[in-house]
Enzyme design. Structure first.
Site, short mmCIF file in Angstrom:
data_model
loop_
_atom_site.label_atom_id
_atom_site.label_comp_id
_atom_site.label_asym_id
_atom_site.label_seq_id
_atom_site.Cartn_x
_atom_site.Cartn_y
_atom_site.Cartn_z
N THR A 1 0.91 -1.23 0.01
CA THR A 1 0.03 0.17 0.16
C THR A 1 0.95 1.05 0.09
OG1 THR A 1 -1.92 -1.14 1.13
CG2 THR A 1 -1.61 1.39 1.72
N ARG B 234 -14.30 -6.86 0.48
CA ARG B 234 -13.80 -6.25 1.73
C ARG B 234 -13.21 -5.05 1.52
NH1 ARG B 234 -7.90 -5.01 2.64
NH2 ARG B 234 -7.73 -5.47 5.00
N VAL B 235 -13.37 -4.04 2.41
CA VAL B 235 -12.77 -2.77 2.22
C VAL B 235 -11.77 -2.82 3.49
CG1 VAL B 235 -13.17 -0.40 2.27
CG2 VAL B 235 -14.89 -1.72 1.23
N GLY B 236 -10.46 -2.18 3.29
CA GLY B 236 -9.57 -2.07 4.41
C GLY B 236 -9.69 -0.57 5.11
N ASP B 237 -8.46 -0.65 5.61
CA ASP B 237 -8.37 0.88 6.49
C ASP B 237 -8.18 2.11 5.50
OD1 ASP B 237 -5.99 -0.72 6.33
OD2 ASP B 237 -5.04 1.39 7.22
N THR C 156 -0.18 1.70 6.89
CA THR C 156 -0.36 0.52 6.00
C THR C 156 -0.10 -0.66 7.21
OG1 THR C 156 1.23 -0.76 4.61
CG2 THR C 156 2.30 0.91 6.02
N GLY C 157 -0.81 -1.57 6.73
CA GLY C 157 -0.87 -3.15 7.40
C GLY C 157 -1.84 -3.63 7.66
N1 ASP Z 1 -4.02 -1.54 4.89
C1 ASP Z 1 -4.03 -2.39 3.74
C2 ASP Z 1 -5.40 -2.94 3.65
O1 ASP Z 1 -5.73 -3.67 4.53
C3 ASP Z 1 -3.01 -3.29 3.34
C4 ASP Z 1 -1.63 -2.68 3.12
O2 ASP Z 1 -1.24 -1.78 4.10
O3 ASP Z 1 -1.11 -3.25 2.43
O4 ASP Z 1 -6.11 -3.03 2.86
#
Ligand code: ASP
Length: 312
Positions: free
Chosen positions: A179, A207-210, A230-231
């Site tokens: 990310t 699915r939706v992330g942060d 990121t994470g």
């Molecule tokens: N935070 C991102 C998500 O969960 C993934 C990432 O940081 O690579 O969609």
């Protein structure tokens, strides 16, 4: 000239030095350098932090080794579903988008949503229709495809698991992508943040992330800080990471470093949330904490040299 500062990331995860080839490492560093230079030039010339974060993130999206825009990971259906957001620390205005498949630069769509839609957060095909109305460049799946991402997906697609695109599951595998995000302080004292992602490999059910969630993966407020995370997004959403750091500064008077260290190295660790973030405050202090093995990152302010790092 007044002070300005900028930081970018290209994802955090199990990025292990002994598994990285020099040539690949240099490619990542070049991608980071090109992206931060674009944003820094804007700040140096007196441009806004908002323009700087949008331009740097667009550059990271165009760089195929990072998991955003071109090179985004695959969902369990073999598609790309991208999320992005942007926030202006001066006005607290924000724009966000999730689940888009054909937008070359999702961060630019997030900015247009902020400025032209009358809303904050749009999703899926309707967000794409809005992008079309705004004449934003689109592309088919072949543009976003990379062989490495496809191979990563092949390894897990028959399973129920999904993973950070840059987390090594196998000792000898090469999975180090991520990310992307940018935070900046301009010469007028305004902060901004932006984040963009393909999400996590083999993600399911829309699915939706942060990354597209204001307060979780992205936040900016001139009174406190600008943050891009990121994470493992599920944990970052539950911990409301970006806003939590801002609140610790605003309500408890913590410094940027104290707030970042508490949230990333204590709170998230206790919850089991792997990852990191980049942060900047209105004095131009920069923090880049992570609790994983590494994080692609670069930072620079008006009076220091450019720094680029991958590992601890
Ligand atoms: N935070 C991102 C998500 O969960 C993934 C990432 O940081 O690579 O969609």
């Amino acid at each position: 000239m007044k002070k300005y500062a900028i930081a970018i990331h290209g994802g955090a995860g199990t990025i292990l030095r002994h598994l990285m080839f020099t040539e690949k490492e240099n490619m990542y560093k070049q991608g980071l350098q090109d992206a931060i230079t674009i944003g820094e030039q804007i700040l140096k010339m007196g441009g806004s932090s908002l323009d700087a974060v949008e331009s740097s993130v667009s550059s990271l999206e165009n760089f195929p080794l990072f998991n955003a825009g071109k090179g985004a990971v695959f969902t369990n259906k073999g598609t790309h579903e991208m999320d992005a957001s942007i926030m202006d620390g001066l006005t607290l205005e924000a724009g966000a988008v999730c689940g888009v498949s054909n937008i070359k630069n999702p961060v630019q769509l997030a900015r247009l949503i902020k400025e032209k839609s009358g809303h904050v957060f749009l999703s899926g095909p309707d967000a794409e229709a809005f992008a079309h109305k705004m004449s934003l460049p689109t592309a088919g799946p072949e543009y976003f495809y990379t062989q490495e991402r496809f191979n990563q997906w092949q390894e897990v697609k028959e399973t129920d698991s999904y993973q950070l695109d840059h987390t090594d599951k196998k000792e000898n595998s090469e999975k180090k992508f991520g990310t992307v995000g940018c935070v900046a302080l301009d010469q007028y004292g305004n902060l901004a943040a932006a984040t963009s992602t393909g999400g996590m490999t083999n993600k399911r059910f829309g699915r939706v992330g942060d990354s597209s969630i204001i307060g979780a993966g992205t936040y900016a407020n001139n009174n406190t800080c600008a943050i891009s995370c990121t994470g493992h997004g599920e944990y970052f959403i539950r911990a409301v990471v970006a806003y939590d750091i801002s609140c610790l500064m605003e309500y408890k008077g913590l410094s940027l470093k104290e707030a970042c260290d508490f949230v990333v190295k204590e709170k998230l660790v206790k919850m089991g949330g792997e990852g990191g973030l980049i942060a900047i405050d209105s004095y131009g202090n920069i923090e880049l904490p992570f609790n994983s093995a590494g994080m692609y990152r670069a930072w620079k302010n008006s009076d220091t040299e450019l720094q680029i790092r991958i590992y601890e």
